[in-house]
Scaffold this motif. Structure first.
Motif, PDB file in Angstrom:
ATOM      1  N   MET A   1     -11.435  -3.594  -0.920  1.00  0.00           N
ATOM      2  CA  MET A   1     -10.154  -2.707  -0.544  1.00  0.00           C
ATOM      3  C   MET A   1     -10.325  -1.887  -1.926  1.00  0.00           C
ATOM      4  O   MET A   1     -10.092  -2.057  -3.125  1.00  0.00           O
ATOM      5  CB  MET A   1      -9.177  -3.306  -0.484  1.00  0.00           C
ATOM      6  CG  MET A   1      -7.917  -2.417  -0.019  1.00  0.00           C
ATOM      7  SD  MET A   1      -6.359  -2.977   0.139  1.00  0.00           S
ATOM      8  CE  MET A   1      -6.597  -3.971   1.437  1.00  0.00           C
ATOM      9  N   ALA A   2     -10.649  -0.564  -1.626  1.00  0.00           N
ATOM     10  CA  ALA A   2     -10.742   0.830  -2.420  1.00  0.00           C
ATOM     11  C   ALA A   2      -9.296   0.884  -2.926  1.00  0.00           C
ATOM     12  O   ALA A   2      -9.114   1.462  -4.191  1.00  0.00           O
ATOM     13  CB  ALA A   2     -11.296   1.707  -1.980  1.00  0.00           C
ATOM     14  N   GLY A   3      -8.315   0.657  -2.284  1.00  0.00           N
ATOM     15  CA  GLY A   3      -6.954   1.124  -2.880  1.00  0.00           C
ATOM     16  C   GLY A   3      -5.860   0.941  -1.584  1.00  0.00           C
ATOM     17  O   GLY A   3      -6.370   0.963  -0.347  1.00  0.00           O
ATOM     18  N   SER A   4      -4.689   0.843  -1.773  1.00  0.00           N
ATOM     19  CA  SER A   4      -3.848   0.584  -0.822  1.00  0.00           C
ATOM     20  C   SER A   4      -2.589   1.182  -1.366  1.00  0.00           C
ATOM     21  O   SER A   4      -2.291   1.257  -2.519  1.00  0.00           O
ATOM     22  CB  SER A   4      -3.757  -0.832  -0.286  1.00  0.00           C
ATOM     23  OG  SER A   4      -3.364  -1.578  -1.594  1.00  0.00           O
ATOM     24  N   VAL A   5      -1.579   1.299  -0.187  1.00  0.00           N
ATOM     25  CA  VAL A   5      -0.026   1.594  -0.626  1.00  0.00           C
ATOM     26  C   VAL A   5       0.450   0.222  -0.029  1.00  0.00           C
ATOM     27  O   VAL A   5       0.477  -0.097   1.157  1.00  0.00           O
ATOM     28  CB  VAL A   5       0.551   2.617  -0.056  1.00  0.00           C
ATOM     29  CG1 VAL A   5       0.213   2.767   1.782  1.00  0.00           C
ATOM     30  CG2 VAL A   5       1.873   2.968  -0.320  1.00  0.00           C
ATOM     31  N   VAL A   6       1.290  -0.467  -1.148  1.00  0.00           N
ATOM     32  CA  VAL A   6       1.928  -1.808  -0.644  1.00  0.00           C
ATOM     33  C   VAL A   6       3.299  -1.594  -0.762  1.00  0.00           C
ATOM     34  O   VAL A   6       3.802  -1.001  -1.377  1.00  0.00           O
ATOM     35  CB  VAL A   6       1.428  -2.795  -1.849  1.00  0.00           C
ATOM     36  CG1 VAL A   6       1.972  -4.320  -1.389  1.00  0.00           C
ATOM     37  CG2 VAL A   6      -0.309  -2.885  -1.831  1.00  0.00           C
TER      38      VAL A   6
END
Length: 313
Positions: A1-6
């Motif tokens: 996953m390159a990035g996320s908002v959690v």
């Protein structure tokens, strides 16, 4: 996953406050996948087994509601006693960092780690240089902060209208229809009976107006619905309680569907949506008095569903 908002929380009931957290997370990081972290079972039921809250939704409904609210992925954390011992730093390392967050969004009252030692400030400190943290205030409904505890309090009083205001939708109780005493059919009011598990919330004992819906993708006669066809929500008079007139002991939600006498719902997964309260639970002196009151309850349910906005579901 390159990035996320959690987004992290219990999300029991997925009320407007919960949905607002997801909405802000999506708006803040619109190009990132939105990952929601939730816990099962409820942490309080593990830390204090004798004092855990009554749940507003089961896990399947919670996940479905979170996805409807915009979650791209829902990560369910198995909350065990061992997990409850994690320090705030261990929580971040084991739960948050593997999701590669650019930003973490939580309610401003968020607590995490052993003995709820971690606060919003703790999360910001632990995330420094690794992810941003956004904390949001609780959403208010008519100057009252909406939270799962407030919904439970409304249900405890039988105030299903207020519970619906706090949830943003009618309170729903679901389960698989079981055989009861078959007494309702003998009295002319056949009901779909759902037991109330000890871990789940239900409105206070009494009689309500609401709707019953099949959740198995079939119509009234058990025929599969065409693709894309929504299930029908049938108006119903609903009894919650133990059948005190007959000295019953099992706590049940019993729904009498109005205008239908052709339903066979045994073994079917159904949902019961509560719209309005008609009266409290009463123990009657005999069958004749009970039948007379049931006739009055059905009439009252018709009026309530015609007058109340819930009737336009």
């Amino acid at each position: 996953m390159a990035g996320s908002v959690v987004v992290i929380g219990n999300f029991d009931g997925v009320h407007p406050g919960h949905r607002e957290v997801l909405s802000v997370a999506r708006a803040t990081e619109p190009d990132l996948p939105l990952v929601v972290v939730t816990f099962w079972p409820h942490p309080a039921s593990v830390v204090r087994p004798e004092g855990g809250p009554k749940l507003l939704t089961d896990l399947a409904d919670r996940v479905a509601l979170l996805r409807e609210a915009g979650a791209d992925q829902v990560k369910v954390v198995d909350f065990t006693r061992e997990f409850s011992q994690l320090t705030p730093a261990q929580f971040v390392d084991q739960v948050i960092l593997p999701l590669h967050p650019t930003r973490v969004v939580v309610g401003e009252n968020f607590r995490f780690g052993h003995k709820a030692a971690g606060t919003l400030a703790t999360l910001r400190d632990l995330g420094a240089g690794r992810f941003e943290v956004t904390g949001l205030p609780l959403v208010k409904v008519r100057d009252e902060e909406t939270c799962s505890s407030a919904v439970r309090a409304a249900l405890h009083l039988g105030d299903v209208r207020h519970a619906a205001e706090l949830l943003g939708r009618p309170f729903r109780f679901r389960g698989v229809v079981q055989h009861g005493d078959h007494r309702g059919r003998e009295l002319g009011f056949p009901t779909a009976n759902l037991p109330v598990p000890a871990a789940f919330a239900a409105p206070a004992d009494g009689v309500y107006a609401g709707y019953l819906t099949r959740l198995d993708g079939r119509d009234a006669h058990g025929v599969a619905l065409p693709p894309g066809r929504a299930a029908t929500a049938w108006p119903a008079a609903i009894s919650v309680g133990t059948n005190p007139t007959f000295d019953g002991e099992e706590h049940r939600v019993e729904s009498f569907v109005l205008n239908r006498d052709d339903l066979d719902l045994y073994g079917v997964d159904i949902a019961v949506d509560f719209c309005d309260r008609i009266r409290g639970q009463v123990k009657f002196a005999g069958v004749d008095a009970l039948i007379a009151q049931m006739d009055a309850d059905v009439a009252a349910a018709r009026v309530a569903l015609a007058d109340h906005p819930c009737g336009r579901l």
